[in-house]
Motif scaffolding. Structure first.
Motif, PDB file in Angstrom:
ATOM      1  N   ASP A  21       0.846  -1.189   0.000  1.00 27.27           N
ATOM      2  CA  ASP A  21       0.000   0.000   0.000  1.00 27.27           C
ATOM      3  C   ASP A  21       0.882   1.240   0.000  1.00 27.27           C
ATOM      4  OD1 ASP A  21      -1.907   1.939   0.255  1.00 27.27           O
ATOM      5  OD2 ASP A  21      -2.537   1.380   2.292  1.00 27.27           O
ATOM      6  N   LEU A  22       0.811   2.029  -1.052  1.00 32.19           N
ATOM      7  CA  LEU A  22       1.643   3.227  -1.166  1.00 32.19           C
ATOM      8  C   LEU A  22       0.837   4.498  -0.963  1.00 32.19           C
ATOM      9  CD1 LEU A  22       3.968   2.185  -4.136  1.00 32.19           C
ATOM     10  CD2 LEU A  22       4.378   1.998  -1.679  1.00 32.19           C
ATOM     11  N   THR A  23      -0.273   4.369  -0.234  1.00 33.47           N
ATOM     12  CA  THR A  23      -1.049   5.562   0.112  1.00 33.47           C
ATOM     13  C   THR A  23      -0.289   6.365   1.156  1.00 33.47           C
ATOM     14  OG1 THR A  23      -3.101   4.347  -0.234  1.00 33.47           O
ATOM     15  CG2 THR A  23      -3.242   6.407   1.014  1.00 33.47           C
ATOM     16  N   PRO A  24      -0.070   7.666   0.924  1.00 35.12           N
ATOM     17  CA  PRO A  24       0.691   8.454   1.895  1.00 35.12           C
ATOM     18  C   PRO A  24      -0.068   8.599   3.202  1.00 35.12           C
ATOM     19  CG  PRO A  24      -0.216   9.878   0.192  1.00 35.12           C
ATOM     20  CD  PRO A  24      -0.470   8.466  -0.259  1.00 35.12           C
ATOM     21  N   PRO A  25       0.627   8.788   4.320  1.00 36.30           N
ATOM     22  CA  PRO A  25      -0.039   8.984   5.614  1.00 36.30           C
ATOM     23  C   PRO A  25      -0.958  10.203   5.590  1.00 36.30           C
ATOM     24  CG  PRO A  25       2.292   8.530   5.915  1.00 36.30           C
ATOM     25  CD  PRO A  25       2.096   8.741   4.454  1.00 36.30           C
ATOM     26  N   ALA A  26      -1.897  10.219   6.512  1.00 31.82           N
ATOM     27  CA  ALA A  26      -2.903  11.295   6.520  1.00 31.82           C
ATOM     28  C   ALA A  26      -2.392  12.560   7.200  1.00 31.82           C
ATOM     29  CB  ALA A  26      -4.170  10.803   7.212  1.00 31.82           C
ATOM     30  N   ASP A  49       6.802  19.249   2.445  1.00 28.67           N
ATOM     31  CA  ASP A  49       6.761  19.979   3.729  1.00 28.67           C
ATOM     32  C   ASP A  49       6.406  19.065   4.896  1.00 28.67           C
ATOM     33  OD1 ASP A  49       7.412  22.489   2.595  1.00 28.67           O
ATOM     34  OD2 ASP A  49       5.343  22.755   1.937  1.00 28.67           O
ATOM     35  N   VAL A  50       6.866  17.831   4.803  1.00 31.46           N
ATOM     36  CA  VAL A  50       6.672  16.872   5.889  1.00 31.46           C
ATOM     37  C   VAL A  50       7.785  16.983   6.922  1.00 31.46           C
ATOM     38  CG1 VAL A  50       6.678  14.401   6.458  1.00 31.46           C
ATOM     39  CG2 VAL A  50       5.347  15.235   4.509  1.00 31.46           C
ATOM     40  N   ALA A  51       9.022  17.121   6.445  1.00 28.70           N
ATOM     41  CA  ALA A  51      10.168  17.164   7.360  1.00 28.70           C
ATOM     42  C   ALA A  51      11.343  17.823   6.654  1.00 28.70           C
ATOM     43  CB  ALA A  51      10.550  15.755   7.807  1.00 28.70           C
ATOM     44  N   TYR A  52      12.043  18.673   7.383  1.00 26.46           N
ATOM     45  CA  TYR A  52      13.193  19.380   6.840  1.00 26.46           C
ATOM     46  C   TYR A  52      14.481  18.916   7.506  1.00 26.46           C
ATOM     47  CZ  TYR A  52       9.431  22.693   5.591  1.00 26.46           C
ATOM     48  OH  TYR A  52       8.277  23.268   5.123  1.00 26.46           O
ATOM     49  N   LEU A  93       7.497   9.428  11.273  1.00 26.44           N
ATOM     50  CA  LEU A  93       8.002   8.088  11.014  1.00 26.44           C
ATOM     51  C   LEU A  93       7.209   7.332   9.937  1.00 26.44           C
ATOM     52  CD1 LEU A  93       8.955   7.052  14.659  1.00 26.44           C
ATOM     53  CD2 LEU A  93      10.291   8.304  12.955  1.00 26.44           C
ATOM     54  N   PRO A  94       5.870   7.372   9.921  1.00 21.80           N
ATOM     55  CA  PRO A  94       5.151   6.699   8.826  1.00 21.80           C
ATOM     56  C   PRO A  94       5.474   7.291   7.456  1.00 21.80           C
ATOM     57  CG  PRO A  94       3.668   7.173  10.670  1.00 21.80           C
ATOM     58  CD  PRO A  94       4.934   7.901  10.940  1.00 21.80           C
ATOM     59  N   TRP A  95       5.816   8.565   7.410  1.00 18.99           N
ATOM     60  CA  TRP A  95       6.181   9.178   6.133  1.00 18.99           C
ATOM     61  C   TRP A  95       7.513   8.622   5.628  1.00 18.99           C
ATOM     62  CZ3 TRP A  95       3.467  12.114   2.816  1.00 18.99           C
ATOM     63  CH2 TRP A  95       2.289  12.713   3.276  1.00 18.99           C
ATOM     64  N   ILE A  96       8.449   8.362   6.531  1.00 18.92           N
ATOM     65  CA  ILE A  96       9.707   7.754   6.108  1.00 18.92           C
ATOM     66  C   ILE A  96       9.445   6.347   5.573  1.00 18.92           C
ATOM     67  CG2 ILE A  96      11.974   6.945   6.884  1.00 18.92           C
ATOM     68  CD1 ILE A  96      12.004   9.231   8.899  1.00 18.92           C
ATOM     69  N   GLU A  97       8.585   5.599   6.254  1.00 21.54           N
ATOM     70  CA  GLU A  97       8.224   4.259   5.776  1.00 21.54           C
ATOM     71  C   GLU A  97       7.596   4.339   4.388  1.00 21.54           C
ATOM     72  OE1 GLU A  97       5.648   2.573   8.673  1.00 21.54           O
ATOM     73  OE2 GLU A  97       7.171   2.511  10.260  1.00 21.54           O
ATOM     74  N   TRP A  98       6.681   5.277   4.200  1.00 19.78           N
ATOM     75  CA  TRP A  98       6.016   5.442   2.907  1.00 19.78           C
ATOM     76  C   TRP A  98       7.013   5.796   1.801  1.00 19.78           C
ATOM     77  CZ3 TRP A  98       5.783  10.143   0.193  1.00 19.78           C
ATOM     78  CH2 TRP A  98       4.999  10.114  -0.965  1.00 19.78           C
ATOM     79  N   TYR A 100      10.249   5.201   1.757  1.00 18.09           N
ATOM     80  CA  TYR A 100      11.137   4.062   1.501  1.00 18.09           C
ATOM     81  C   TYR A 100      10.434   3.027   0.619  1.00 18.09           C
ATOM     82  CZ  TYR A 100      14.240   0.089   2.353  1.00 18.09           C
ATOM     83  OH  TYR A 100      15.094  -0.970   2.204  1.00 18.09           O
ATOM     84  N   GLU A 101       9.201   2.682   0.966  1.00 20.22           N
ATOM     85  CA  GLU A 101       8.487   1.680   0.169  1.00 20.22           C
ATOM     86  C   GLU A 101       8.217   2.188  -1.246  1.00 20.22           C
ATOM     87  OE1 GLU A 101       7.945  -1.364   0.832  1.00 20.22           O
ATOM     88  OE2 GLU A 101       8.647  -1.319   2.912  1.00 20.22           O
ATOM     89  N   SER A 102       7.945   3.481  -1.377  1.00 20.90           N
ATOM     90  CA  SER A 102       7.728   4.071  -2.696  1.00 20.90           C
ATOM     91  C   SER A 102       8.999   3.975  -3.526  1.00 20.90           C
ATOM     92  CB  SER A 102       7.282   5.528  -2.562  1.00 20.90           C
ATOM     93  OG  SER A 102       6.031   5.622  -1.893  1.00 20.90           O
ATOM     94  N   LEU A 103      10.132   4.267  -2.895  1.00 24.96           N
ATOM     95  CA  LEU A 103      11.418   4.163  -3.612  1.00 24.96           C
ATOM     96  C   LEU A 103      11.703   2.725  -4.002  1.00 24.96           C
ATOM     97  CD1 LEU A 103      14.036   5.554  -4.515  1.00 24.96           C
ATOM     98  CD2 LEU A 103      14.915   5.255  -2.192  1.00 24.96           C
ATOM     99  N   LYS A 104      11.461   1.818  -3.083  1.00 20.99           N
ATOM    100  CA  LYS A 104      11.699   0.398  -3.338  1.00 20.99           C
ATOM    101  C   LYS A 104      10.852  -0.121  -4.497  1.00 20.99           C
ATOM    102  CE  LYS A 104      11.568  -3.978  -0.726  1.00 20.99           C
ATOM    103  NZ  LYS A 104      11.257  -4.554   0.597  1.00 20.99           N
ATOM    104  N   ASN A 105       9.655   0.454  -4.642  1.00 21.70           N
ATOM    105  CA  ASN A 105       8.739   0.022  -5.702  1.00 21.70           C
ATOM    106  C   ASN A 105       8.821   0.900  -6.952  1.00 21.70           C
ATOM    107  OD1 ASN A 105       6.657  -2.238  -4.719  1.00 21.70           O
ATOM    108  ND2 ASN A 105       7.231  -0.976  -2.952  1.00 21.70           N
ATOM    109  N   GLY A 106       9.877   1.716  -7.005  1.00 21.90           N
ATOM    110  CA  GLY A 106      10.097   2.522  -8.197  1.00 21.90           C
ATOM    111  C   GLY A 106       9.129   3.646  -8.393  1.00 21.90           C
ATOM    112  N   GLN A 107       8.529   4.139  -7.299  1.00 21.21           N
ATOM    113  CA  GLN A 107       7.517   5.188  -7.422  1.00 21.21           C
ATOM    114  C   GLN A 107       7.886   6.451  -6.652  1.00 21.21           C
ATOM    115  OE1 GLN A 107       3.402   3.939  -7.045  1.00 21.21           O
ATOM    116  NE2 GLN A 107       3.943   1.798  -7.501  1.00 21.21           N
ATOM    117  N   LEU A 108       9.166   6.664  -6.443  1.00 20.83           N
ATOM    118  CA  LEU A 108       9.590   7.895  -5.752  1.00 20.83           C
ATOM    119  C   LEU A 108      10.508   8.694  -6.681  1.00 20.83           C
ATOM    120  CD1 LEU A 108       9.318   9.349  -3.023  1.00 20.83           C
ATOM    121  CD2 LEU A 108      11.466   8.288  -2.346  1.00 20.83           C
TER     122      LEU A 108
END
Length: 388
Positions: free
Chosen positions: A3-8, A341-344, A373-378, A380-388
């Motif tokens: 699931d590559l839905t970004p956190p809310a 603008d999630v984290a600088y 932290l969930p944004w970092i997970e998202w 990473y998974e997006s990058l791993k799946n070629g979608q970042l």
């Protein structure tokens, strides 16, 4: 399928830099007093505000009454190098480092001061050297907490009470987050922009009576620039430690530092600051432990900082990448989350292994770390799946 839905939810304050660090919660420009602006720092008002910053620092840090506390130019670097330039060379010295800034002090001692009786100790990122091997007669320069590696000293047992040598402690990313063992420390330095998130450029120099005695009794063989001259008529210039700074300070930066100190005092002083940093770091520690593709850069839990927590990647996918591709993983995550603008500024240090670094000092809110932290997970998974 992943699931590559970004956190809310995004962090309300996306500031996770390891320096300058986040402003304290509720900070705004209108909280700063401005009466001293446009006035001489030598005026009664200017000196009073500088002295107030010194006195508040002493109170919050629990500095002994017979120690001197002064404001120095050049941030922590200026304060630390002043201590080195004025005290080292009188006896054998050891400089210990386990990350980039500590290695600067090694270079200073070896290449600039050219100390004749010098021992250096170093260790890789995430480790600390064998501090117990340092002779107690030696002067010692060390970094309490490695800003770029996340490794701190676990204790001061390696420093004997009443030892002959002076101890010079770079505490800039540890102060206000960890208790200082003042009886074993002779020169302690830090900068306003680190743990308290204040405006940069000024540093603090805290001297024990033994450090004062060394300065008064010893004249180094090298020239001292004006910014490092702590003596007047052969004695320590105590005016420097009462608000009469060596050169012109920024009164705006001074007022910003005072505001942060007053905030810290209002929430319960250094004990409250320690508790906030510990709680923040625990959130990140637990998340790293629960995330199979991450590990803390520091293997020994007793040596893990509660401020700049550093972590690296692992696992089959990451290990299959080339070194160049591995180096791009944290860069791409940081770029994506900064763009949203999630984290600088939570990238690992440029000379460290490919990594991320989350500042957990007291000016950061727990809820913002939990949301990050969930944004970092998202990412990473997006990058791993070629979608970042």
């Amino acid at each position: 399928m992943t699931d590559l839905t970004p956190p809310a939810l995004k962090p309300e304050r996306p500031y996770f830099s390891s320096g300058p660090t986040a402003k304290f919660p509720g900070w705004s420009l209108d909280k700063l007093k401005t009466d001293s602006l446009g006035r001489s720092h030598r005026s009664a008002l200017g000196k009073a505000r500088l002295k107030y910053a010194i006195d508040l620092s002493r109170e919050l840090l629990g500095v002994p009454d017979d120690y001197l506390v002064g404001i120095m130019p050049g941030s922590d670097t200026g304060a630390l190098e002043c201590a080195m330039w004025t005290m080292l060379g009188a006896r054998p010295a050891t400089v210990a480092a386990w990350e980039s800034f500590g290695n600067v002090w090694i270079q200073d001692a070896a290449k600039q001061l050219k100390l004749k009786n010098l021992t250096t100790l170093d260790a890789d990122y995430g480790e600390i050297p064998d501090l117990a091997s340092i002779p107690q007669d030696n002067d010692v320069v060390f970094t309490w907490n490695g800003t770029t590696s996340g490794a701190k000293i676990p204790n001061t047992d390696w420093l004997a009470p009443g030892r002959e040598g002076v101890t010079i402690n770079d505490a800039t990313s540890a102060i206000f987050a960890m208790e200082m063992d003042w009886p074993k420390l002779d020169a302690t330095t830090y900068s306003w922009q680190k743990v308290m998130g204040s405006e940069a450029q000024h540093g603090m120099l805290i001297l024990s009576p033994k450090a004062v005695e060394r300065i008064e009794s010893y004249d180094p063989e090298w020239p001292l620039p004006k910014l490092f001259r702590l003596k007047k008529g052969g004695k320590i210039n105590r005016g420097i430690f009462e608000g009469a700074t060596i050169n012109t300070p920024s009164m705006l930066a001074t007022e910003d530092y005072i505001a942060a100190l007053e905030w810290a005092k209002a929430i319960g002083g250094r004990k409250a600051l320690f508790e906030r940093a510990d709680a923040n770091a625990r959130i990140v520690y637990d998340w790293i432990e629960a995330t199979p593709w991450l590990r803390n850069m520091v293997a020994d839990p007793a040596q893990r900082t509660n401020t700049g927590v550093c972590f690296v990647f692992q696992g089959d996918w990451y290990d299959s990448l080339s070194p160049e591709e591995q180096a791009d993983v944290p860069k791409k995550i940081v770029k994506k989350l900064e763009g949203l603008d999630v984290a600088y500024d939570f990238n690992g240090y440029r000379d460290a292994p490919p990594s991320l670094r989350i500042w957990c000092g007291a000016t950061v809110e727990q809820e913002d770390i939990k949301r990050l932290l969930p944004w970092i997970e998202w990412a990473y998974e997006s990058l791993k799946n070629g979608q970042l």
